[in-house]
Design an enzyme around this catalytic site. Sequence first.
Site, short mmCIF file in Angstrom:
data_model
loop_
_atom_site.label_atom_id
_atom_site.label_comp_id
_atom_site.label_asym_id
_atom_site.label_seq_id
_atom_site.Cartn_x
_atom_site.Cartn_y
_atom_site.Cartn_z
N ALA A 62 0.79 -1.24 0.00
CA ALA A 62 0.00 0.00 0.00
C ALA A 62 0.82 1.29 0.00
CB ALA A 62 -0.98 -0.04 1.17
N GLN A 203 4.34 -13.58 -1.05
CA GLN A 203 5.08 -12.37 -0.64
C GLN A 203 5.85 -12.60 0.67
OE1 GLN A 203 1.91 -12.37 -1.74
NE2 GLN A 203 1.36 -10.47 -2.75
N ASP A 244 -4.03 -2.52 3.82
CA ASP A 244 -4.18 -1.91 2.49
C ASP A 244 -5.24 -0.82 2.51
OD1 ASP A 244 -2.44 -3.63 0.49
OD2 ASP A 244 -3.17 -4.87 2.10
O1 MRU Z 1 -1.01 -7.61 -3.12
P1 MRU Z 1 0.12 -6.88 -2.46
O2 MRU Z 1 1.40 -7.62 -2.44
O3 MRU Z 1 0.26 -5.46 -2.95
O4 MRU Z 1 -0.38 -6.80 -0.97
C1 MRU Z 1 -0.15 -5.77 -0.17
C2 MRU Z 1 0.57 -6.20 1.01
O5 MRU Z 1 1.76 -6.30 0.99
C3 MRU Z 1 -0.13 -6.53 2.22
O6 MRU Z 1 -1.47 -6.68 2.20
C4 MRU Z 1 0.42 -5.71 3.32
O7 MRU Z 1 0.22 -6.38 4.47
C5 MRU Z 1 -0.13 -4.31 3.38
S1 MRU Z 1 0.87 -3.18 2.51
C6 MRU Z 1 2.11 -2.79 3.64
#
Ligand code: MRU
Length: 351
Positions: A62, A203, A244
């Site tokens: 995010a 991730q 997010d």
């Molecule tokens: O789909 P992504 O990899 O963009 O997902 C976002 C994230 O990395 C997570 O949801 C995260 O915990 C929040 S962003 C720091």
Amino acid sequence: MGDQFARPESGVIPALRWEEPPEGPVLVLLDQTRLPQEEVELMCTDVQALVGAIRDLAVRGAPLLGLAGAYGIALAAARGYDIHEAAELLARARPTAVNLEYGVRRAVAAFEGAQDGRRAEAVLAEARALHAEDAAASTAMAAHGERLLAELVPGGGYRLLTHCNTGALVSGGEGTALGVVMAAHKAGELRRLWVDETRPLLQGARLTAYEAARAEMPYTLLADCAAGSLFTAGEVDAVLVGADRIAADGSTANKVGSYPLAVLAKYHHVPFVVVAPTTSVDLRTPDGASIEVEQRAGSEVTDLAPSPLGTQAYNPAFDVTPPELITAIVTEKGVVSPVTGERLAEMCSQQ
Ligand code: MRU
């Protein structure tokens, strides 16, 4: 391995940077789809390429999406692209992380507020300001988070469980939840970081383990479905995740698999802590049900899990955790606990 992304002493990974070679400005991204195998740069010279990189998750997380959005508008302004078309394309590239839209909106406002001939310069300055604010927010969240951990887990020597990736790869600084883990590690208080692999795009395994390894943290990777047995064994002192989008009532959208962890944490009386900058709080979204959850291609699941030809897959990118399952929300402005809409709004309104 590209020497542009050699390991800096500070541990902060430059996930994105702006360059101005003679051929024209370029937004350089560390391609996160290639990690941990290779540190490869992706050069975005136009908005379409950046939108593709956002959709493919080459740039992701995010807070970093907010920076990508703002620099994307800077790119559009510098290259004479229609700003409103660029804003539309960028803001819609992914729907859940509110930071993306926020970064785009701020950059467009800077464009509109500047005089003719100074607009590209004004947008770039705004993107850089957002970048610096995000780095400062990381530092402040780490400090608030460290103090909160000391209260929640007396005695130190934390065993922390995290999901997805929330470190320097998603931020202008050391990150959100992983920034707090990093602070605990630097203070010698991290006994173990449990890293959920985070299916289907991994991730946790690819990116959080990469960051943890670089920082020489004591960490252990686990399959997402193994978390329950960790709780049963009493091996988790706190769960730390990012966000997010945080709705006005404190409901939090985060990587799919976060909500089951919150349920487990509640059952086992373990604190479940969300760490995110206020740029991830969206007071215009009243509650969890109003958060748009991105649905991604089923092939992301079937590519990982061999299954009969034609198998359909359910693949939401995020899930929503209700406020009653969240022990605390940590932002750069402080800590909200217990989590209520009123307290969240009050904290966001602080200067
Ligand atoms: O789909 P992504 O990899 O963009 O997902 C976002 C994230 O990395 C997570 O949801 C995260 O915990 C929040 S962003 C720091």
